[in-house]
Scaffold this active site. Structure first.
Site, PDB file in Angstrom:
ATOM      1  CG  HIS A 186      -2.081  -5.662  14.125  1.00 14.43           C
ATOM      2  ND1 HIS A 186      -1.030  -5.326  14.933  1.00 14.43           N
ATOM      3  CD2 HIS A 186      -1.652  -5.520  12.857  1.00 14.43           C
ATOM      4  CE1 HIS A 186       0.010  -5.003  14.177  1.00 14.43           C
ATOM      5  NE2 HIS A 186      -0.340  -5.107  12.917  1.00 14.43           N
ATOM      6  CB  CYS A 220       2.767  -6.770  16.900  1.00 20.56           C
ATOM      7  SG  CYS A 220       1.477  -5.635  17.370  1.00 20.56           S
ATOM      8  CG  HIS A 257       4.092  -1.462   2.396  1.00 21.31           C
ATOM      9  ND1 HIS A 257       2.840  -1.971   2.162  1.00 21.31           N
ATOM     10  CD2 HIS A 257       4.403  -1.816   3.675  1.00 21.31           C
ATOM     11  CE1 HIS A 257       2.414  -2.618   3.228  1.00 21.31           C
ATOM     12  NE2 HIS A 257       3.340  -2.536   4.170  1.00 21.31           N
ATOM     13  CB  CYS A 302      -0.257  -8.986  18.872  1.00 20.79           C
ATOM     14  SG  CYS A 302      -1.082  -8.429  17.362  1.00 20.79           S
ATOM     15  CB  CYS A 334      -3.281  -5.960  19.335  1.00 21.16           C
ATOM     16  SG  CYS A 334      -2.192  -4.902  18.375  1.00 21.16           S
ATOM     17  CG  HIS A 369      -0.420  -0.085   2.546  1.00 18.91           C
ATOM     18  ND1 HIS A 369       0.513   0.823   3.000  1.00 18.91           N
ATOM     19  CD2 HIS A 369      -0.633  -0.939   3.577  1.00 18.91           C
ATOM     20  CE1 HIS A 369       0.832   0.549   4.258  1.00 18.91           C
ATOM     21  NE2 HIS A 369       0.160  -0.540   4.635  1.00 18.91           N
ATOM     22  CE  LYS A 408      -6.699  -7.243   1.750  1.00 10.40           C
ATOM     23  NZ  LYS A 408      -5.713  -8.250   2.034  1.00 10.40           N
ATOM     24  CE  LYS A 412      -2.683  -0.382  11.880  1.00 10.70           C
ATOM     25  NZ  LYS A 412      -1.257  -0.201  11.908  1.00 10.70           N
TER      26      LYS A 412
HETATM   27  O1  ME8 Z   1       7.163  -4.188   9.786  1.00 15.83           O
HETATM   28  N1  ME8 Z   1       2.612   5.068   6.687  1.00 15.83           N
HETATM   29  O2  ME8 Z   1       6.886  -4.882   7.608  1.00 15.83           O
HETATM   30  P1  ME8 Z   1       5.598  -4.054   7.115  1.00 15.83           P
HETATM   31  C1  ME8 Z   1       3.885   5.171   6.299  1.00 15.83           C
HETATM   32  N2  ME8 Z   1       8.503  -6.885   8.000  1.00 15.83           N
HETATM   33  N3  ME8 Z   1       4.698   4.114   6.158  1.00 15.83           N
HETATM   34  C2  ME8 Z   1       4.198   2.903   6.381  1.00 15.83           C
HETATM   35  C3  ME8 Z   1       2.860   2.704   6.780  1.00 15.83           C
HETATM   36  C4  ME8 Z   1       2.035   3.873   6.923  1.00 15.83           C
HETATM   37  N4  ME8 Z   1       0.781   3.815   7.290  1.00 15.83           N
HETATM   38  N5  ME8 Z   1       2.652   1.388   6.939  1.00 15.83           N
HETATM   39  C5  ME8 Z   1       3.825   0.777   6.641  1.00 15.83           C
HETATM   40  C6  ME8 Z   1       7.449  -4.903   8.853  1.00 15.83           C
HETATM   41  N6  ME8 Z   1       4.752   1.676   6.310  1.00 15.83           N
HETATM   42  C7  ME8 Z   1       8.607  -5.864   8.956  1.00 15.83           C
HETATM   43  C8  ME8 Z   1       9.905  -5.086   8.796  1.00 15.83           C
HETATM   44  S1  ME8 Z   1      12.553  -4.909   8.649  1.00 15.83           S
HETATM   45  C9  ME8 Z   1      13.845  -5.841   9.070  1.00 15.83           C
HETATM   46  C10 ME8 Z   1      11.147  -5.894   8.915  1.00 15.83           C
HETATM   47  C11 ME8 Z   1       6.153   1.415   5.947  1.00 15.83           C
HETATM   48  O3  ME8 Z   1       5.150  -4.697   5.861  1.00 15.83           O
HETATM   49  C12 ME8 Z   1       7.079   1.872   7.066  1.00 15.83           C
HETATM   50  O4  ME8 Z   1       8.358   2.139   6.541  1.00 15.83           O
HETATM   51  O5  ME8 Z   1       4.637  -3.885   8.207  1.00 15.83           O
HETATM   52  C13 ME8 Z   1       7.094   0.678   7.976  1.00 15.83           C
HETATM   53  O6  ME8 Z   1       8.184   0.666   8.873  1.00 15.83           O
HETATM   54  C14 ME8 Z   1       7.162  -0.458   6.974  1.00 15.83           C
HETATM   55  O7  ME8 Z   1       6.339  -0.001   5.884  1.00 15.83           O
HETATM   56  C15 ME8 Z   1       6.655  -1.746   7.610  1.00 15.83           C
HETATM   57  O8  ME8 Z   1       6.203  -2.641   6.675  1.00 15.83           O
END
Ligand code: ME8
Length: 477
Positions: free
Chosen positions: A146, A129, A21, A126, A143, A18, A288, A285
């Site tokens: 989530h 998380c 990311h 969780c 949580c 999304h 889905k 937030k």
């Molecule tokens: O946490 N606004 O992966 P993840 C801005 N796999 N950036 C956002 C966001 C939002 N609402 N949501 C996600 C994980 N991001 C782990 C990480 S690293 C060794 C492992 C961005 O798929 C932001 O950079 O939940 C966040 O830290 C990252 O996506 C987390 O993606």
């Protein structure tokens, strides 16, 4: 030549990307491109976090083998990053053999260091998380992030002793996020477990057949396995990382656990961790259930790659959390890109073509007002780029665009042309000078559009632009 190793978080391969990311990957992309223009040898890595209970459960729900499930998700990420023109050098997946063998090497190292010890842990976990949560942080038993009920877990784990953590060696920016990390260290931080007993989908822990490596330990190690740790050339050249770009919700894992793991393995710590804020969509937030997820591919289809990159970065300063409204994107696109930079370059180039066939008198001095405004903008832009303040750097560029718009309206080059006023050369020289500055500053942000503008300008200078041949960078949405 300086080396510069920059990473994004590796995203959970639990669904397609999304705009959150996309935001982090575009952020790192702009920094990478900017560093390349500074002559640095850059390695930019991103990828996917493909193990753990969350993904195991998702795959099960879709009746798929976890590997097949993550293979499919990985395609959606690759497509999206291509659509946004992301210039990553590496794309690491934690189910790859290269990653697995690197993780095992790393785990062996910390096991030998004696920082991993056996124990039991009981707590509320969780799955969303992939972390333990505290009873006092639950809202109505769920949580808060989530909206899931945590599970009570008691399991034998190998813990990682956190006592080794020495703070202060790593630069954590912005300051507010550094304070958050320090507060976590000062609070009762539980030991960090490097394994899990009841998760099957992961890398088997070599010292106990009932355990797999905890998905967070597994994921963090990507930053070195991607460089072919332990003895790859890339590892020798690029580690330690110069910059990990991450979101605020994973601060603790990067500023505390990851350094603790590295110290235990006797490896140098990353130099800087830049922690950006998160955005909500229409005040909520993205989820889905709420149905407010914005797909970056939809934005790219509608506005194009460069405009999407701009729209993501220009919402609010990355040091803060903020809210975005999907219905505002078109307005922002029109005001800043179509009417702002697009219109300025178009007007400038058209006047150059129509009044002077692309030739500017080389001896014309650039108006001192414009020269000063450019110097000021350039100074601020450079400072902001060096501190990874991309929102602020864009604002510097746009304030100069405004200054040029005002200049055009005051000087009225069309009247100067009509009256054969010799001042026209001076005005056109200032506009050309300003346009070239803007194009170069925007290059890391808008790689395609600035390329188009540059080739148009080259053609224009050679006097090859035909009558009515327009630049047309950003058509109104
Ligand atoms: O946490 N606004 O992966 P993840 C801005 N796999 N950036 C956002 C966001 C939002 N609402 N949501 C996600 C994980 N991001 C782990 C990480 S690293 C060794 C492992 C961005 O798929 C932001 O950079 O939940 C966040 O830290 C990252 O996506 C987390 O993606």
């Amino acid at each position: 030549m300086n080396k510069f190793y920059i990473t994004t978080p590796i995203y959970y391969a639990s669904g397609k990307p999304h705009i959150g990311h996309a935001f982090a990957v575009v952020y790192a992309d702009v920094i990478s491109r900017w560093k390349r223009t500074q002559g640095d040898k850059v390695l930019f890595s991103t990828g996917l976090d493909e193990h753990g209970s969350k993904i195991e459960e998702k795959a099960k729900k879709e009746n798929k083998e976890p590997q097949k499930f993550v293979d499919e998700i990985s395609q959606s990420y690759l497509q999206a990053w291509k659509a946004l023109n992301i210039s990553n050098d590496e794309f690491i997946r934690t189910t790859s053999e290269k990653h697995r063998s690197g993780v095992l090497e790393f785990v062996k190292k910390i096991h030998e260091s004696g920082d991993v010890y056996e124990g039991y842990y009981e707590g509320l976990y969780c799955v969303g998380c992939e972390d333990f949560v505290l009873e006092r942080n639950l809202v109505n038993g769920l949580c808060p992030d989530h909206l899931l009920p945590p599970q009570k877990i008691k399991e034998k784990n190998f813990f990682f002793n956190l006592e080794k953590i020495e703070s202060g060696e790593i630069k954590i920016t912005p300051e507010s996020r550094r304070n958050e990390a320090l507060a976590i260290i000062k609070s009762d931080l539980p030991d960090f477990s490097v394994t899990r007993e009841n998760t099957k989908w992961g890398i088997p822990f070599p010292y106990d057949a009932n355990q797999t490596i905890y998905v967070w330990a597994d994921a963090l190690i990507n930053y070195i396995t991607v460089l072919d740790y332990p003895d790859g050339e890339k590892f020798k050249t690029f580690w330690p990382a110069d910059l990990h770009v991450i979101g605020a919700e994973i601060n603790k894992f990067h500023t505390i656990f990851w350094p603790a793991m590295l110290l235990a393995a006797g490896l140098p710590l990353p130099k800087e961790i830049f922690i950006h804020g998160l955005f909500t969509v229409n005040g909520q937030k993205m989820s889905k259930t709420v149905g407010n997820i914005i797909d970056p591919m939809d934005l790219a289809d509608k506005f194009g790659a460069d405009a999407t990159r701009y729209l993501l970065l220009s919402q609010f300063p990355a040091s803060e959390h903020g809210d975005v409204k999907a219905e505002e994107f078109a307005n922002k696109y029109n005001s800043d890109l179509a009417n702002g930079v697009g219109n300025l370059l178009e007007r400038t180039f058209t006047m150059l073509a129509d009044f002077r066939n692309g030739k500017v008198d080389k001896n014309s001095p650039v108006d001192v007002k414009i020269k000063n405004a450019a110097e000021e903008a350039e100074k601020n832009y450079a400072k902001h780029m060096e501190n990874y303040r991309l929102f602020e750097a864009l604002a510097d560029v746009f304030s100069f665009i405004k200054a040029l718009d005002v200049y055009i309206n005051e000087e009225k080059p069309w009247s100067l042309n009509k009256n054969n006023d010799p001042k026209l050369d001076e005005v056109l020289a200032a506009l050309l000078f300003g346009a070239e500055k803007i194009i170069s500053w925007l290059e890391p942000f808008l790689p395609q559009k600035t390329e188009e503008a540059k080739s148009y300008l080259e053609k224009l200078k050679r006097g090859e632009i035909k009558k009515g041949e327009r630049l047309g960078l950003f058509r109104r949405a």
